[in-house]
Write a protein that holds these residues in place. Structure first.
Motif, short mmCIF file in Angstrom:
data_model
loop_
_atom_site.label_atom_id
_atom_site.label_comp_id
_atom_site.label_asym_id
_atom_site.label_seq_id
_atom_site.Cartn_x
_atom_site.Cartn_y
_atom_site.Cartn_z
N THR A 114 -3.38 -3.74 -9.44
CA THR A 114 -3.40 -2.48 -8.68
C THR A 114 -4.84 -2.00 -8.49
OG1 THR A 114 -3.25 -1.13 -10.67
CG2 THR A 114 -1.18 -1.76 -9.65
N THR A 115 -5.03 -1.27 -7.43
CA THR A 115 -6.28 -0.53 -7.24
C THR A 115 -5.90 0.88 -6.80
OG1 THR A 115 -6.50 -1.18 -4.94
CG2 THR A 115 -7.62 -2.55 -6.57
N GLY A 116 -6.68 1.85 -7.21
CA GLY A 116 -6.36 3.23 -6.86
C GLY A 116 -5.83 3.96 -8.07
N LEU A 117 -5.02 4.98 -7.78
CA LEU A 117 -4.53 5.85 -8.84
C LEU A 117 -3.40 5.22 -9.65
CD1 LEU A 117 -5.31 8.73 -9.68
CD2 LEU A 117 -3.44 9.57 -8.25
N GLY A 118 -2.59 4.44 -8.98
CA GLY A 118 -1.43 3.87 -9.65
C GLY A 118 -1.82 2.76 -10.62
N THR A 119 -1.11 2.72 -11.73
CA THR A 119 -1.36 1.66 -12.72
C THR A 119 -0.03 1.10 -13.19
OG1 THR A 119 -1.39 3.32 -14.48
CG2 THR A 119 -3.51 2.65 -13.59
N ASP A 123 -3.03 3.65 -2.40
CA ASP A 123 -3.12 2.74 -3.54
C ASP A 123 -2.65 1.37 -3.09
OD1 ASP A 123 -3.86 4.91 -4.98
OD2 ASP A 123 -2.16 4.91 -6.36
N THR A 124 -3.32 0.36 -3.55
CA THR A 124 -2.88 -0.99 -3.18
C THR A 124 -2.37 -1.73 -4.42
OG1 THR A 124 -5.08 -1.92 -3.51
CG2 THR A 124 -4.55 -1.15 -1.31
N THR A 138 0.85 -1.19 0.00
CA THR A 138 0.00 0.00 0.00
C THR A 138 0.89 1.24 0.00
OG1 THR A 138 -1.68 -1.17 1.27
CG2 THR A 138 -1.86 1.22 1.19
N ALA A 185 1.83 6.61 -10.63
CA ALA A 185 0.61 7.35 -10.31
C ALA A 185 0.88 8.82 -10.59
CB ALA A 185 0.21 7.15 -8.86
N THR A 212 -2.29 10.34 -3.27
CA THR A 212 -3.24 9.27 -2.98
C THR A 212 -3.23 8.96 -1.49
OG1 THR A 212 -3.78 6.95 -3.37
CG2 THR A 212 -1.47 7.55 -3.55
#
Lengths: 315, 327
Positions: free
Chosen positions: A248-253, A284-285, A193, A277, A281
């Protein structure tokens, strides 16, 4: 018939003349809006104070200079820290007037937000409540009140640049056995995270010091792919290989197609940015699922490696 | 062969919980002694040396986990990248690391933090500039004997500003755009590249049509050799936009004067759909009016032809007259 055409021509002439008058009408002075003035420290006679003015233009005009009044007794040699809405220039203090002179004046549209931030002032020694009169071209305005007094408390809230990193795993081992299918092909998920207030987000870099290597250097697992640019599907994961897949989940890819497609890629000794990202944030996970697969050709040994996950914020 | 397999199994022992066969859904593991939960904070503002040429700042390292954690700190070299990103190398920075003093190892109890003083001795030969210093905080594995040891690092950046005049050189490179856009909005962008010898703090804005568009909320650091991409968004307020975008970048040279460079993009024409619909309606109306006019004129001509005394006799009628007269 002729009278009708004359009438139409006259009407057109009137309309054209009126339009020309509207277009060519000179900019009329109007009050500036959202006028603001602040100082970094409201104590009297204190040095190295930053004054910041902001306003919104009311008319479209070429602004060659902006003037601000300051309390009598204000001193210092102002230097320009930040400007937007206008272009570059210089600032000077003369008496109770600060002048920001634009080097190359251009037409500024109405409704433009302008900010001018100047450093290097010494506050007046006379306590009191003051406003600042601002003149930008033909537009004028008066700022909010600012109180300079010994009783004033300068509030300065500083938010540090901060990055947090959480992981549920700092080491793992796999008990592998080629004679048992479930033990010959294993995965181990590492859950990460990341939280940061970095304006431009962060990158997660992944690297290894070596592919899992046994007592003899010749005994090692192979990276499933050379790097993140190519990947293999789960069903194509070959024996004697080590690699990982990312979700990934959240802003980061993920930063490559294999990483965003759930394919397995190999660890790189030089390191690779695998997640990126673009903004701050709160968490992000990322799940990095490590996988090793063997058959009977894999020599029995104790294979080890060091994997490093590095989060670097971007400001 | 069985002995060989057993040896392999024994060698790669399980230490951090059970593993899952491939293909099984990954199951989140509860926080165990094998976890790391920490954070690092640095000063938000650029730091500057005092009169003794030494910078005093601090790193705040927090252990947010439920068990003690060892965190190692060290100064490393930073390689600035485009758009504010940075790469932290494993190597020491030959310019800064020798002058950096920081506690190299911290033992943090659960849910505690420590502000670690950092002193940085500025090499006297350095020119006025904005420098990026890198620090790495590395959480140590709880079980250093694991087959696969995972090190978690947080990179921390400290911006160090040496005041003084220094010439900066920036360049604006517009992203090419289409001449014609059929939409009510236009999205464009440009790159601000630092082609000089010193880092620059810059802020950019775009002049487009009757608007001045801000592309950032604050001044951005652009280290030498790097660039920043700025985007802008314009909504057409009239029937069309016919303009040439102009980017303006304000930046300081360490003097009292703020500099500006400008760059122009391609000329563009943005026509919203409603303008096209309106033009279509006008064209249809004019066409209908024109047709109506033609028909009315034709009807008038026809009516005039049949009005008594206003038309000439046809050849057949003349023949008939002649025949009658001749008879």
């Amino acid at each position: 018939m002729a009278r009708s055409w004359k009438s139409r021509l006259a009407t057109l002439t009137v309309i054209a003349s009126a339009s020309a008058l509207v277009v060519a009408a000179p900019a009329m002075a109007a009050p500036l809006t959202t006028v603001g003035w602040s100082m970094s420290n409201p104590q009297p006679s204190i040095t190295a104070v930053r004054y910041t003015w902001s306003f919104t233009t009311a008319t479209t005009a070429t602004i060659g200079a902006v003037t601000f009044t300051v309390p009598a007794g204000t001193a210092g040699t102002p230097s320009v820290v930040d400007v937007y809405g206008l272009t570059g220039g210089s600032a000077a203090l003369s008496g109770t007037t600060v002048t920001y002179t634009v080097t190359t004046p251009t037409s500024i549209p109405s409704g433009t937000s302008v900010l001018i931030s100047l450093d290097g002032f010494t506050n007046t020694g006379t306590t009191g409540t003051y406003t600042s009169a601002i003149a930008a071209g033909s537009d004028t305005g008066t700022s909010n009140s600012v109180t300079i007094s010994n009783n004033s408390t300068a509030i300065n809230v500083v938010v540090a640049r901060s990055t947090a990193f959480t992981s549920d795993t700092t080491s793992f081992q796999m008990l592998m056995d080629p004679s048992v299918a479930a033990l010959a092909d294993q995965t181990r998920a590492v859950h990460l995270t990341v939280a940061t207030n970095a304006t431009n987000g962060y990158v997660l870099n992944v690297k290894t010091d070596q592919q899992p290597t046994g007592g003899a250097p010749a005994r090692h697992f192979s990276a499933i792919t050379a790097d993140k640019s190519s990947g293999v599907a789960s069903g194509s994961f070959t024996n004697g290989s080590f690699g990982y897949t990312l979700s990934t989940t959240g802003l980061g890819t993920g930063t490559s197609t294999p990483l965003t497609s759930g394919l397995y890629v190999g660890y790189v000794t030089g390191g690779e940015n695998v997640v990126s990202a673009s903004g701050p944030t709160n968490g992000d996970t990322m799940t990095i699922t490590n996988r090793a697969k063997i058959d009977y050709t894999q020599p029995a040994d104790n294979y080890s490696a060091k994997v490093t996950y590095t989060v670097v914020p971007s400001y | 062969m069985l002995k060989r397999a057993v040896a392999l199994a024994a060698a790669v022992a399980v230490a951090a919980g059970p593993t899952a066969p491939a293909g099984a859904a990954p199951v989140p593991h509860p926080t165990t002694t094998g976890s790391a939960d920490f954070s690092v904070s640095t000063s938000a503002e650029p730091v500057s040396p005092g009169t003794d040429g030494i910078v005093h700042t601090q790193l705040t390292v927090a252990n947010n986990g439920t068990h003690p954690l060892t965190v190692k700190l060290r100064s490393v070299k930073v390689e600035p990248q485009d758009n504010g990103q940075s790469v932290l190398t494993d190597d020491a920075d030959p310019t800064w690391t020798p002058g950096v003093t920081v506690n190299p190892s911290l033992q943090l109890a659960a849910h505690t933090y420590r502000s670690v003083p950092v002193t940085i001795k500025v090499p006297p030969s350095l020119l006025p500039d904005v420098y990026l210093l890198g620090f790495v905080a590395e959480a140590q594995p709880v079980d250093p004997d694991g087959a696969v040891r995972i090190y978690h690092r947080i990179g921390a950046l400290v911006t160090l500003q040496l005041a003084g005049a220094r010439q900066r050189q920036l360049k604006i490179i517009f992203t090419p755009n289409r001449f014609l856009t059929i939409a009510s909005t236009f999205d464009g962008g440009f790159t601000v590249a630092n082609v000089g010898d010193a880092s620059a703090l810059a802020r950019s804005q775009v002049r487009l049509g009757d608007r001045l568009i801000r592309t950032s909320d604050s001044m951005a650091l652009i280290p030498t050799g790097t660039s920043r991409y700025a985007e802008f968004h314009y909504r057409v307020h009239g029937f069309f936009l016919w303009a040439r975008p102009q980017a303006q970048v304000n930046y300081g040279n360490g003097t009292a004067t703020l500099q500006t460079i400008t760059g122009h993009g391609d000329r563009l024409l943005v026509i919203p759909w409603y303008t096209l619909v309106l033009l279509g309606l006008i064209a249809a109306t004019l066409t209908a009016y024109w047709i109506w006019l033609r028909r009315r004129r034709a009807a008038r001509r026809e009516a005039a032809r049949h009005r008594p005394g206003r038309h000439r006799p046809t050849a057949a009628a003349a023949d008939q007259t002649k025949t009658a007269w001749a008879a």
